[in-house]
Write a protein that holds these residues in place. Sequence first.
Motif, PDB file in Angstrom:
ATOM      1  N   SER A  50       7.915  -3.704   4.596  1.00  0.00           N
ATOM      2  CA  SER A  50       7.608  -2.597   3.687  1.00  0.00           C
ATOM      3  C   SER A  50       7.842  -3.068   2.259  1.00  0.00           C
ATOM      4  N   PRO A  51       7.286  -2.384   1.258  1.00  0.00           N
ATOM      5  CA  PRO A  51       7.440  -2.844  -0.126  1.00  0.00           C
ATOM      6  C   PRO A  51       8.890  -3.011  -0.565  1.00  0.00           C
ATOM      7  N   ASP A  52       9.800  -2.194  -0.016  1.00  0.00           N
ATOM      8  CA  ASP A  52      11.201  -2.341  -0.409  1.00  0.00           C
ATOM      9  C   ASP A  52      11.938  -3.364   0.435  1.00  0.00           C
ATOM     10  N   ALA A  56       7.043   4.473   0.939  1.00  0.00           N
ATOM     11  CA  ALA A  56       6.579   3.438   0.018  1.00  0.00           C
ATOM     12  C   ALA A  56       5.358   2.716   0.574  1.00  0.00           C
ATOM     13  N   MET A  57       5.267   2.635   1.885  1.00  0.00           N
ATOM     14  CA  MET A  57       4.108   2.003   2.507  1.00  0.00           C
ATOM     15  C   MET A  57       2.866   2.879   2.400  1.00  0.00           C
ATOM     16  N   LEU A  58       3.055   4.199   2.526  1.00  0.00           N
ATOM     17  CA  LEU A  58       1.906   5.099   2.612  1.00  0.00           C
ATOM     18  C   LEU A  58       1.525   5.728   1.283  1.00  0.00           C
ATOM     19  N   ALA A  59       2.376   5.638   0.275  1.00  0.00           N
ATOM     20  CA  ALA A  59       2.101   6.304  -0.992  1.00  0.00           C
ATOM     21  C   ALA A  59       0.698   5.950  -1.465  1.00  0.00           C
ATOM     22  N   PRO A  60      -0.037   6.961  -1.932  1.00  0.00           N
ATOM     23  CA  PRO A  60       0.399   8.341  -2.208  1.00  0.00           C
ATOM     24  C   PRO A  60       0.031   9.333  -1.110  1.00  0.00           C
ATOM     25  N   ALA A  61       0.073   8.937   0.150  1.00  0.00           N
ATOM     26  CA  ALA A  61      -0.319   9.823   1.249  1.00  0.00           C
ATOM     27  C   ALA A  61       0.795  10.816   1.562  1.00  0.00           C
ATOM     28  N   GLU A  62       1.137  11.709   0.606  1.00  0.00           N
ATOM     29  CA  GLU A  62       2.239  12.647   0.778  1.00  0.00           C
ATOM     30  C   GLU A  62       1.958  13.650   1.885  1.00  0.00           C
ATOM     31  N   ASP A  87       2.065 -19.248  -6.604  1.00  0.00           N
ATOM     32  CA  ASP A  87       2.046 -17.839  -7.035  1.00  0.00           C
ATOM     33  C   ASP A  87       3.284 -17.072  -6.588  1.00  0.00           C
ATOM     34  N   GLY A  88       4.279 -17.772  -6.067  1.00  0.00           N
ATOM     35  CA  GLY A  88       5.488 -17.109  -5.610  1.00  0.00           C
ATOM     36  C   GLY A  88       5.510 -16.933  -4.104  1.00  0.00           C
ATOM     37  N   GLU A  89       6.691 -16.633  -3.599  1.00  0.00           N
ATOM     38  CA  GLU A  89       6.857 -16.520  -2.150  1.00  0.00           C
ATOM     39  C   GLU A  89       6.574 -15.115  -1.626  1.00  0.00           C
ATOM     40  N   GLU A  90       6.301 -14.135  -2.502  1.00  0.00           N
ATOM     41  CA  GLU A  90       6.001 -12.771  -2.071  1.00  0.00           C
ATOM     42  C   GLU A  90       4.658 -12.342  -2.633  1.00  0.00           C
ATOM     43  N   LEU A  91       3.907 -11.642  -1.791  1.00  0.00           N
ATOM     44  CA  LEU A  91       2.580 -11.171  -2.170  1.00  0.00           C
ATOM     45  C   LEU A  91       2.462  -9.700  -1.785  1.00  0.00           C
ATOM     46  N   GLN A  92       2.117  -8.831  -2.750  1.00  0.00           N
ATOM     47  CA  GLN A  92       1.940  -7.403  -2.491  1.00  0.00           C
ATOM     48  C   GLN A  92       0.470  -7.139  -2.185  1.00  0.00           C
ATOM     49  N   ILE A  93       0.196  -6.600  -0.998  1.00  0.00           N
ATOM     50  CA  ILE A  93      -1.185  -6.316  -0.621  1.00  0.00           C
ATOM     51  C   ILE A  93      -1.257  -4.955   0.063  1.00  0.00           C
ATOM     52  N   THR A  94      -2.455  -4.444   0.200  1.00  0.00           N
ATOM     53  CA  THR A  94      -2.711  -3.208   0.945  1.00  0.00           C
ATOM     54  C   THR A  94      -3.501  -3.557   2.192  1.00  0.00           C
ATOM     55  N   LEU A  95      -2.947  -3.211   3.332  1.00  0.00           N
ATOM     56  CA  LEU A  95      -3.618  -3.466   4.606  1.00  0.00           C
ATOM     57  C   LEU A  95      -4.489  -2.271   4.952  1.00  0.00           C
ATOM     58  N   GLU A  96      -5.785  -2.467   4.919  1.00  0.00           N
ATOM     59  CA  GLU A  96      -6.699  -1.424   5.348  1.00  0.00           C
ATOM     60  C   GLU A  96      -6.768  -1.424   6.873  1.00  0.00           C
ATOM     61  N   PRO A  97      -7.186  -0.324   7.470  1.00  0.00           N
ATOM     62  CA  PRO A  97      -7.326  -0.318   8.929  1.00  0.00           C
ATOM     63  C   PRO A  97      -8.261  -1.434   9.397  1.00  0.00           C
ATOM     64  N   LEU A 107      -4.673   4.169   8.998  1.00  0.00           N
ATOM     65  CA  LEU A 107      -4.312   4.475   7.617  1.00  0.00           C
ATOM     66  C   LEU A 107      -3.964   3.184   6.896  1.00  0.00           C
ATOM     67  N   ALA A 108      -4.193   3.202   5.583  1.00  0.00           N
ATOM     68  CA  ALA A 108      -3.882   2.032   4.770  1.00  0.00           C
ATOM     69  C   ALA A 108      -2.381   1.957   4.535  1.00  0.00           C
ATOM     70  N   MET A 109      -1.874   0.726   4.447  1.00  0.00           N
ATOM     71  CA  MET A 109      -0.442   0.528   4.256  1.00  0.00           C
ATOM     72  C   MET A 109      -0.199  -0.513   3.173  1.00  0.00           C
ATOM     73  N   ASN A 110       0.680  -0.176   2.250  1.00  0.00           N
ATOM     74  CA  ASN A 110       1.127  -1.134   1.247  1.00  0.00           C
ATOM     75  C   ASN A 110       2.264  -1.956   1.844  1.00  0.00           C
ATOM     76  N   VAL A 111       2.118  -3.295   1.801  1.00  0.00           N
ATOM     77  CA  VAL A 111       3.119  -4.160   2.417  1.00  0.00           C
ATOM     78  C   VAL A 111       3.430  -5.328   1.488  1.00  0.00           C
ATOM     79  N   THR A 112       4.507  -6.011   1.825  1.00  0.00           N
ATOM     80  CA  THR A 112       4.886  -7.251   1.151  1.00  0.00           C
ATOM     81  C   THR A 112       4.797  -8.387   2.157  1.00  0.00           C
ATOM     82  N   VAL A 113       4.069  -9.458   1.785  1.00  0.00           N
ATOM     83  CA  VAL A 113       3.954 -10.649   2.633  1.00  0.00           C
ATOM     84  C   VAL A 113       4.877 -11.715   2.049  1.00  0.00           C
ATOM     85  N   LYS A 114       5.884 -12.119   2.822  1.00  0.00           N
ATOM     86  CA  LYS A 114       6.855 -13.116   2.377  1.00  0.00           C
ATOM     87  C   LYS A 114       6.590 -14.436   3.094  1.00  0.00           C
TER      88      LYS A 114
END
Length: 658
Positions: free
Chosen positions: A583-585, A457-463, A548-558, A531-538
């Motif tokens: 991680s996003p989940d 979920a962090m790396l998608a879509p880096a299959e 804007d809420g206590e959770e923020l979805q962002i992508t961490l670039e290198p 590599l870029a990573m999708n994360v959740t900042v709480k």
Amino acid sequence: MIRRFTLLLVAVVAVAFGVTSGAASAQRGPDRIDLVSQTTFVSEAEVSIAVRLPNLQPGRHMQIRVFRPINEPERILDTITNPPTENPEIANFVIEDLSEIAVGSGDLFMITLPDDEVGEMLRRSPGAIPVRIDLTDEDQAIHDTLVTFVIAEDTTLSARIDLGFVADAQSPLARRADSIELDPADAVDRVADAVNNAPAPVLISFAPETLTALADPTTDGGQLALDRIRRLLDGHLIPLSPWVSIDEEAWRLTGDPERLIQLFAQGREVTEKLLGRTPMPIARIDADTTADTVAFLRSVGLTGGVVEPSQIDDVALTQADRRPIEVLDANGITVPVLVVDRAFEASLIGEDPELIAQHRFTELMFEAKTVSTDRGILLDLSTVDRVPLVLLIDLFETTDRLGLTSVDDLLARPPARDDTGSVLRVELLATPPSSTDLAASDLRLRLAEAVLDSYAAMLAPAEGLLAPLRDILTAAMSDELDADSRRIFADVIFDVVADVTAQVELIESSRITLASQTAALPVAIHNGANLAMNVTVKTTSEKLRFPDGEELQITLEPGLNEFEIPIEAVTSGDARMFITVTSPDGHLDLTDGSVNVRSTAISGLGLTVSLVSLAVLLTWWLRTILRVRRSRRAATVSSTPSADDGNPAVSVNEESTS
């Protein structure tokens, strides 16, 4: 009566080197008779039998006896194991002085039965005509005996007996915990050995995992090997199989059928993608398979199977008589299976392959006459002796009662019936599972799978980065591995994910002062991975609110990632904001930290509280002042010292009192 002939009248002798097959031409010591070739069916031509006498000793004779025809398969087998000794009814003669013409190795003798004397008797009655040949010495002592048959065939119709074939071409597990270990040439050779000179379509067992390893760019020569395997398998059958060889029964008992379903789906997908072939819904069924696992195999598409004789009880095996057997699953639904005929394979083993082939051919010819429906014999090309098999198949070309076919055709034939005429339905005899330690391994693999899903979920879509890790996790289920090896495979997943997530760092700043009630708080996170990573900042805080809420979805670039989080101060003064990156989940914690915030602004609530407090204070002050003033206006009584006459010093107005 024994008739004696000179050798030149009844035998043609040829010194032949390299004429016979490899098995027949091998040196086996003196005083032996090896069959080289013979007339199979009685016809208008004379009957000839070619034999070889390796290392013939001086003073040897050859006696030939021909007996009356027999038709029962049981008697044919008994005649082979117990050569007849009664007086022959058709012919009995001796060839003398063999040593005068042939001494040494490599001598081939062609024996021709005189047609003018015995030909009519051979053609008189249909059946298998036993021919016994004895090698004797001058004292009539028998040194070796050969029994073969010539067949006087009738023209009546009979059932058909066909041979079908399976073979095992599986390579060892290629996917290791940290690499791919596969010899492409060996993988090709295994398939080639299974199918080379195969007389009919063969059901070839192999693990699709081998194909994946060959297709991997890191495997030198893998693509070339894959192309060769694709050509070798052309025209043969590919069975239904999981991506890697597993013990289905043992893994089913762990209570995770979904994992097994995915494994079979992956096997089908890889086979279709890399071979361009759809697997047949047929599989070789493990020895520990129970009715519950048969039901599971049906759920993944199985419609037929191949089993060993040990998986069917002896009574049912006898009743089946080389027909498909209906095997029950846990729901009472049946699946047809074929039994590998290990007994027939054993009957092909011996020192004289030509003679063995003649014996088996004769037996099958007359067995076909005694059965009412077509039969099938399933042989394993990985274990059967190929030399007598090839000779036997050559004989098949002389008749339409015996032939060759594929496994799927044998499975489609009428099923076996019991003594009452009902379809024979049985449960497989199952041995205990070979793997008994899978419960702990399964728990660890499930945890590794959950970690990998979170990582995905962090790396998608880096299959492309995930496929090797998923292969490692799936390969850990292989029946080639023990519990310790599976633990090593699972630890690879944990280590890879830990190495990547450890490179995410929250950059903590010094205390931040806010001059207003609302603001955008700057946050910096460093991503040390390439590599870029999708994360959740709480974010959480007791004295701050987050519009804007206590959770923020962002992508961490290198590298360094800077962003702002809107906040609102509840009160003035110091506050602490806690930040957690997951991680996003939310299952993987990457990093955490805190930011200290000082607010110098008065919030709306603070202002209200202050005004109310001031009003209360003013009210208290006012009431205090009024109370003091009332006290001063009240009548006062002054107390002075008393007069000498004792009257109070108070002046009283008398008029006002009258």
